[in-house]
Design an enzyme around this catalytic site. Structure first.
Site, PDB file in Angstrom:
ATOM      1  N   ASP A 308     -22.147 -23.006 106.250  1.00 28.19           N
ATOM      2  CA  ASP A 308     -20.835 -23.424 105.774  1.00 28.19           C
ATOM      3  C   ASP A 308     -20.214 -22.233 105.033  1.00 28.19           C
ATOM      4  O   ASP A 308     -20.870 -21.230 104.757  1.00 28.19           O
ATOM      5  CB  ASP A 308     -20.937 -24.653 104.872  1.00 28.19           C
ATOM      6  CG  ASP A 308     -19.662 -25.495 104.894  1.00 28.19           C
ATOM      7  OD1 ASP A 308     -18.578 -24.938 105.155  1.00 28.19           O
ATOM      8  OD2 ASP A 308     -19.752 -26.714 104.653  1.00 28.19           O
ATOM      9  N   GLU A 513     -12.923 -32.403 100.111  1.00 29.40           N
ATOM     10  CA  GLU A 513     -14.217 -31.998  99.563  1.00 29.40           C
ATOM     11  C   GLU A 513     -14.383 -32.402  98.088  1.00 29.40           C
ATOM     12  O   GLU A 513     -14.043 -33.510  97.701  1.00 29.40           O
ATOM     13  CB  GLU A 513     -14.445 -30.494  99.810  1.00 29.40           C
ATOM     14  CG  GLU A 513     -14.421 -30.173 101.300  1.00 29.40           C
ATOM     15  CD  GLU A 513     -14.819 -28.765 101.637  1.00 29.40           C
ATOM     16  OE1 GLU A 513     -15.805 -28.257 101.089  1.00 29.40           O
ATOM     17  OE2 GLU A 513     -14.142 -28.147 102.494  1.00 29.40           O
TER      18      GLU A 513
END
Length: 626
Positions: A308, A513
């Site tokens: 990521d 997020e």
């Protein structure tokens, strides 16, 4: 064979061809050669610097053509909101990407770069793209074929901008709605998440019969490479805290969070992205048993594993406190491509030194690079490295918007319809003297789309091309019906206007997020006061725009009809289609609607299961059109 000897042989070969005037036959450039032959031929020609370049993915904002050439960069990405210019056209994107690609092709071996973007509900960074409902809404449709068609449309809109790779789908199983990424999860139920991996053949193409298990598959120039994420357990963290610790047994991990990865690999997914989160205290980015042992060896995954964004930095606490160790731990765990995305010179320097010292074996590098090259060959990048303008008209086209509208219709979940049995409130009559449309979300396209739209965190207002719910209502009702819009109507305003009925649209503002982590999950102000002002004084339907269930129990008694619309995207007409009876309600809750946060986490099948609305709940209505 040593690196120096390989370089010498390569140089001698080039000099020989130059002296004889013959172009050297390169197996890796011959599409008629088997995939394995092409990979081996190219690998044996590559220096360590060229290999490490392939493992490096850089944010386009800081990359230059010179960097691409000097460091042999194998991949670029656009993070959320990273665009060539505001309101960039598809042609702007193609031109920008081709400039980078020209630099890659001008290197000694001419290995094309692969460009990635988070096209997670349509090509959502791009102005004028079709914005589909976020995954939680698609989970409510229970329609894998619809999701597959959305994948195919998204692939075309990504190709319209010259991009070949999306960091999607998210196949997390969200087990706690307090998690800020819960809307990126199709469901709390692993079986529904498994079914929705049908988006992968939509994005990449239908895998042929007898295709070798685990080998990536991309059907052609109108398809793109997909990425299953985030491996593994990202939806199970304690209290839903993003990037946190998932405490669960191995059996629980394999039965809840892993099944969709098996399906994704069977369907030929090109890459898998590792999660920021930990499993029982161990960071996933450093988890060799799961990345190499389970994903690569047990599941036979042959595509590449990508980190990521800045994910390897977070292996240490605090992040970046020992970057050399982070590089070592991540690469040795089995990560093949690192989304750096900014410190690429430091990453390349560290990885080169670690290989030179034998801390990271050259075999690990060769495994990583062969996987990346496999995807590039499968994508046809060596034959067609340059983007063209043949797909530019696909961006935001009518057929895709109609598909998104269908998805909105099927995603809406009707939670209440009428205050007494046998007396439904919906569908609403199109013909009425005067109606009220109220609430902060009724005429706000950005709120309707949610996070990961134009900007990483999303935005409010007219951020792209689309139809708000208010506009959709106005275009649906009878021409003689007067539609009054008031974001925050007072009690006196509602009473004095003698409305036939009201439509109230409220909910969450956009987030993505960690910024979306929420431990109380109350309906944000001024939603509660708007519901009270309107629904205590006129018959009303309340539409909740949110990325997850919220605390709504106190307001349900005063509401005549209640609709969970999730984050529907750019096509608000999908909402009006169902409200006014042109289509019936069919959506089913993809996750449990709790009464209070004290109950969380609470999922279907739990011993003490006492929801406000259970998993799978959803009232239905019939279409009033014939």
């Amino acid at each position: 064979m040593g690196i120096a000897k390989l370089l010498l042989l390569s140089l001698m070969s080039v000099l020989y061809c130059a002296s004889t005037g013959k172009a050297e036959y390169l197996k890796y450039k011959d599409p008629k050669q088997p995939l394995g032959t092409r990979i081996k031929d190219l690998m044996k020609r590559m220096t360590l610097a060229e290999k490490i370049g392939q493992m490096t993915q850089v944010e386009r904002k800081i990359a230059t053509a010179e960097d691409m050439k000097k460091y042999f960069i194998g991949s670029l990405l656009s993070g959320g909101g990273s665009v060539p210019r505001p309101m960039a056209t598809s042609m702007d994107w193609v031109d920008m990407i081709n400039e980078f690609q020209k630099a890659s092709l001008s290197t000694r071996l001419g290995i094309p770069m692969i460009y990635g973007i988070d096209a997670i509900h349509g090509n959502n960074n791009v102005y004028n793209a079709t914005i589909f409902p976020h995954n939680i809404g698609l989970g409510a449709t229970r329609d894998p074929d619809l999701v597959k068609r959305i994948g195919a449309a998204t692939a075309l809109e990504v190709r319209a901008t010259g991009i070949q790779y999306t960091f999607a789908p998210t196949i997390a199983v969200c087990r706690d709605p307090r998690w800020g990424r819960c809307y990126e999860s199709y469901s709390e139920d692993p079986k529904i998440v498994e079914e929705m991996t049908e988006i992968i053949p939509g994005l990449q193409g239908e895998i042929p019969a007898n295709h070798e298990k685990g080998v990536p598959y991309v059907a052609g120039k109108d398809k793109i490479a997909a990425c299953a994420k985030h491996f593994v357990g990202d939806g199970g963290t304690v209290k839903g805290i993003d990037e946190n610790n998932t405490i669960i047994s191995e059996h629980g991990l394999l039965s809840i969070h892993m099944p969709a990865y098996r399906d994704a690999i069977i369907k030929g997914v090109s890459s898998v992205m590792v999660s920021y989160s930990s499993w029982n205290g161990e960071k996933m980015h450093a988890n060799h048993p799961l990345i190499t042992g389970y994903l690569k060896n047990t599941l036979k995954f042959r595509g590449f594993v990508i980190s990521d964004s800045g994910g390897i930095d977070r292996i240490t606490t605090p992040a970046d406190s020992n970057y050399t160790y982070s590089v070592q731990a991540a690469i040795n765990a089995g990560i093949d491509m690192v989304m750096v995305p900014y410190m690429f010179k430091e990453f390349i320097g560290n990885l080169t030194a670690l290989v030179s010292k034998g801390v990271i074996p050259l075999g690990r590098i060769d495994d990583a690079v062969s996987r990346i090259l496999r995807v590039k060959f499968v994508l046809g990048l060596f034959e067609n490295p340059m983007a063209d303008f043949s797909f530019t008209a696909e961006l935001g086209k009518k057929e895709h918007r109609e598909l998104a509208r269908e998805a909105v219709r099927k995603s809406l979940v009707l939670l209440k319809n009428g205050k007494s049995n046998g007396n439904p409130f919906l569908p609403l009559p199109k013909k009425a003297p005067k109606i009220l449309v109220a609430g902060s979300h009724a005429d706000n396209l950005g709120y309707q789309c949610g996070g990961w739209t134009i900007e990483w965190q999303g935005l409010g207002g007219d951020i792209t091309v689309g139809t708000t719910i208010l506009k959709a209502i106005k275009s649906t009702v009878d021409p003689d019906t007067l539609v009054i819009h008031s974001q925050f109507p007072s009690v006196s305003f509602v009473i004095e206007n003698d409305f036939a009925y009201a439509i109230v649209v409220v909910g969450e503002s956009p987030y993505a997020e960690t910024n979306g982590d929420n431990l109380n999950l109350t309906l944000p102000a001024p939603g509660p006061s708007i519901i009270k002002n309107v629904c205590e004084n006129v018959k009303c339907v309340v539409i909740i725009i949110s990325g997850r269930p919220l605390v709504i129990e106190p307001y349900v008694p005063m509401i005549d009809a209640l609709v969970a619309a999730w984050l529907p995207g750019s096509e608000g007409k999908g909402v009006s289609d169902v409200l006014f009876g042109d289509y019936g309600f069919t959506g089913k809750l993809p996750r449990t609607w709790f009464k209070s946060v004290d109950q969380l986490p609470m999922n279907v099948g739990d011993e003490h299961y006492d929801p406000l609305f259970p998993f799978g709940f959803g009232l239905t209505t019939e279409s009033t059109t014939t």
